[in-house]
Design an enzyme around this catalytic site. Structure first.
Site, PDB file in Angstrom:
ATOM      1  N   LYS A 159       0.758  -1.095  -0.026  1.00  0.00           N
ATOM      2  CA  LYS A 159       0.121  -0.153  -0.056  1.00  0.00           C
ATOM      3  C   LYS A 159       0.835   1.034  -0.108  1.00  0.00           C
ATOM      4  CE  LYS A 159      -2.459   3.412   2.918  1.00  0.00           C
ATOM      5  NZ  LYS A 159      -1.986   4.190   1.504  1.00  0.00           N
ATOM      6  N   GLU A 162      -1.476   7.275  -0.308  1.00  0.00           N
ATOM      7  CA  GLU A 162      -2.493   7.869  -1.327  1.00  0.00           C
ATOM      8  C   GLU A 162      -2.050   9.097  -1.960  1.00  0.00           C
ATOM      9  OE1 GLU A 162      -2.570   7.378   1.686  1.00  0.00           O
ATOM     10  OE2 GLU A 162      -3.692   8.902   2.948  1.00  0.00           O
ATOM     11  N   GLY A 212       6.637   5.379   8.078  1.00  0.00           N
ATOM     12  CA  GLY A 212       5.751   6.447   8.009  1.00  0.00           C
ATOM     13  C   GLY A 212       5.969   7.137   9.488  1.00  0.00           C
ATOM     14  N   THR A 216       0.957   6.717  13.420  1.00  0.00           N
ATOM     15  CA  THR A 216       0.574   5.585  12.694  1.00  0.00           C
ATOM     16  C   THR A 216       1.069   4.276  12.997  1.00  0.00           C
ATOM     17  OG1 THR A 216       0.432   7.283  10.813  1.00  0.00           O
ATOM     18  CG2 THR A 216      -0.274   4.810  10.105  1.00  0.00           C
ATOM     19  N   GLY A 217       2.519   4.367  13.177  1.00  0.00           N
ATOM     20  CA  GLY A 217       3.305   3.156  13.558  1.00  0.00           C
ATOM     21  C   GLY A 217       2.841   2.635  14.767  1.00  0.00           C
ATOM     22  N   GLU A 234       9.694   1.754  10.170  1.00  0.00           N
ATOM     23  CA  GLU A 234      10.710   2.546  10.163  1.00  0.00           C
ATOM     24  C   GLU A 234       9.696   4.004  10.326  1.00  0.00           C
ATOM     25  OE1 GLU A 234      13.730   2.339   9.447  1.00  0.00           O
ATOM     26  OE2 GLU A 234      13.920   0.312   9.250  1.00  0.00           O
ATOM     27  N   CYS A 268      13.083  11.449   6.603  1.00  0.00           N
ATOM     28  CA  CYS A 268      13.110  11.075   8.013  1.00  0.00           C
ATOM     29  C   CYS A 268      14.280  11.213   8.545  1.00  0.00           C
ATOM     30  CB  CYS A 268      12.667   9.494   7.900  1.00  0.00           C
ATOM     31  SG  CYS A 268      13.846   8.489   6.785  1.00  0.00           S
ATOM     32  N   GLU A 369       9.117  16.471  15.239  1.00  0.00           N
ATOM     33  CA  GLU A 369       9.615  16.363  13.769  1.00  0.00           C
ATOM     34  C   GLU A 369       8.810  17.205  12.905  1.00  0.00           C
ATOM     35  OE1 GLU A 369       8.483  12.708  11.709  1.00  0.00           O
ATOM     36  OE2 GLU A 369      10.266  12.453  10.785  1.00  0.00           O
TER      37      GLU A 369
END
Ligand code: NAD
Length: 485
Positions: A159, A162, A212, A216-217, A234, A268, A369
């Site tokens: 995935k 988007e 990401g 979300t991780g 990651e 990142c 970040e």
């Protein structure tokens, strides 16, 4: 009918193309296809050499279509064409690197086993892998997952973000052209909650590898706990770039700019946290700011463009939010902090390279970040303080140290709690060398041989060449016991 999503060029907001956002049910169908291909197909039983040959064919096709893929990446992300070409070269190298590692998947005889025993380790695929990638390095981050997962004999559902799916769509066309069997590699397009979440939740997925944001991780890790999937993460970084007074200062200034402003800071491992010895602090930061003001923003297709726009309106709004945070926290603005003035850049999501001085470790600006072109400059007095500041973050992805005293530089490198440390360098990586984060920057490693073994299960096969009754239980009643009666 699935909703249609417009894919936007961040340089001028033009619509590049439209893609269909898929539904949760379509994502689950893709998982089911991958499951069948794993359980009933030949891929996992094919030789590692056969699978490596497929990867090398993919590398050939990437070389053939390099220019087309690079142009698509520039349209989709806004990064310069030079950067996109480097990305495609790196992606090709990753397929070639894993295409050379078939030998690592051969069974390994275990040394030191008892006499009359054959003990060996087989490296088997984990099963169905869910691979989720971010928008900043769309093709590159996906390739770090797809190449080792396939070499190890897994099937997968990928995935992409988007926001930037186009080069991953292209990669999947190349996988098919390279002869990958049906159902082995499956692509799902759409939003995270709709088609990404099932990859963390569904019982038919054995492993989820995600690149990401931290938030979300964390969500994916929690979802994966229910079925005890293997999880590779990651995540973000807040990466220190430490400059001692004895560094080659002209070079260090130059790298301070690339560390933080490459791809508009949407990296990142971006070196946004500049930490400079107090004896050179003022001059060093002034020079960084002077050069930051000269960075040429523009269309990624123009040869003189040094940096493109941010990826979206929404992301620029987030980055701009840090200007107010910096003001409230008392940082001194030395460069940027605003959108560019050029009329031709007004349609794009541009933000000027920005430098803040007089920053300290407790500022939110320093800890969060920003994922934009924002340098915060802190000062240090001693080597110990430089290390302490470099480690003063919840993240642990990457950092750098600049000094011509290599003993000192190596001492500092050893003490930094980051997955990559550069000495008199910033940003370089190798497919052969592990990449990943300490602390909240992630779990597991990509690239290198560890990046392959993330996708294998080590199975111990123990064969007794001379089995004999042990007579541990019910002693004397077996064949040997009866003889004695
Ligand atoms: P993001 O977390 O918003 O999205 C990443 C991917 O996850 C996207 O494909 C998104 O659609 C998907 N997603 C969102 N919600 C989901 C959910 N609930 N379940 C499953 N999938 C979901 O991150 P982003 O904004 O695309 O990327 C920027 C972040 O990525 C930054 O924090 C950056 O540091 C990090 N990053 C890390 C590395 C690394 O190597 N450590 C590399 C690149 C980017």
């Amino acid at each position: 009918m699935s909703p249609v999503r417009q894919i936007i060029n961040p340089y001028d907001r033009s619509v590049i193309t439209e893609v269909e956002d898929q539904t949760r049910d379509q994502a689950i169908s893709a998982i089911t296809r991958a499951r069948r291909a794993f359980d009933d197909g030949d891929w996992q039983h094919s030789s590692p050499e056969h699978r490596a040959a497929v990867l090398n064919r993919v590398a050939d096709l990437l070389e053939r279509d390099k220019e087309d893929i690079a142009r698509t990446e520039t349209l989709d992300t806004g990064k310069t064409l030079v950067e996109s070409r480097i990305d495609v070269d790196d992606v090709t190298s990753v397929f070639r690197y894993y295409g050379n590692l078939a030998g690592l998947l051969h069974p390994k005889v275990v040394q030191g086993a008892p006499a009359d025993v054959i003990s060996r380790i087989d490296y088997e695929p984990v099963g169905v892998c869910g691979l989720i990638a971010p928008w900043n390095y769309p093709l590159l981050q996906m390739s770090w997952k797809v190449a080792p997962a396939l070499l190890a004999g897994n099937t997968l559902v990928a995935k992409p973000s988007e926001i930037t799916p186009l080069t991953t769509i292209k990669l999947f066309e190349l996988l098919e052209e390279a002869g990958l069997p049906d159902g082995v590699a499956n692509l799902v397009l759409g939003t995270g909650p709709e088609v990404g979440a099932p990859l963390g939740e569904h019982p038919d997925v054995d492993l989820v590898s995600f690149t990401g944001s931290l938030a979300t991780g964390q969500r994916i890790m929690a979802a994966a706990a229910k079925t005890v999937k293997k999880v590779a993460l990651e995540l973000g970084g807040k990466n220190p770039n430490i400059v001692f007074a004895d560094a080659d200062l002209d070079t260090a200034v130059d790298y301070a700019l690339t560390a933080a402003f490459f791809h508009a800071g949407q990296v990142c491992s971006s070196g946004t946290r500049l930490i400079v010895h107090s004896s050179i602090y003022d001059d060093f930061v002034d020079e960084v700011a002077r050069r930051a003001d000269r960075v040429k923003l523009g269309n990624g297709f123009d040869e003189d463009t040094e940096s493109g726009p941010l990826v979206s309106e929404e992301h620029r709004a987030k980055v701009e939010g840090y200007v107010e945070i910096a003001r409230q926290e008392g940082a001194t603005l030395k460069a940027g902090g605003k959108r560019p003035d050029e009329p031709e850049l007004q349609n794009g999501f541009f933000f000027r390279p920005t430098v803040y001085a007089d920053c300290h470790k407790d500022m939110w600006l320093v800890q969060d970040e920003t994922f934009g072109p924002i340098i915060t400059a802190e000062r240090f007095e001693s080597e110990e303080e430089a290390v302490a500041l470099g480690n003063n973050t919840d993240y642990g992805l990457a950092g750098a140290v600049w000094s011509q005293d290599l003993d000192k530089a190596q001492r500092v490198a050893k003490k930094l709690r980051h997955g990559t440390v550069w000495v008199n360098e910033f940003g370089a990586y190798l497919p052969q060398a592990e990449w990943g984060g300490f602390k909240r920057s992630g779990v597991g490693r990509e690239l290198g041989t560890s990046g392959l073994h993330e996708y294998t299960e080590a199975k111990h096969v123990y064969q007794n060449l001379k089995p004999q009754a042990q007579n541990w239980f019910a002693r004397g009643t077996g064949a040997a016991g009866k003889d004695a009666q």
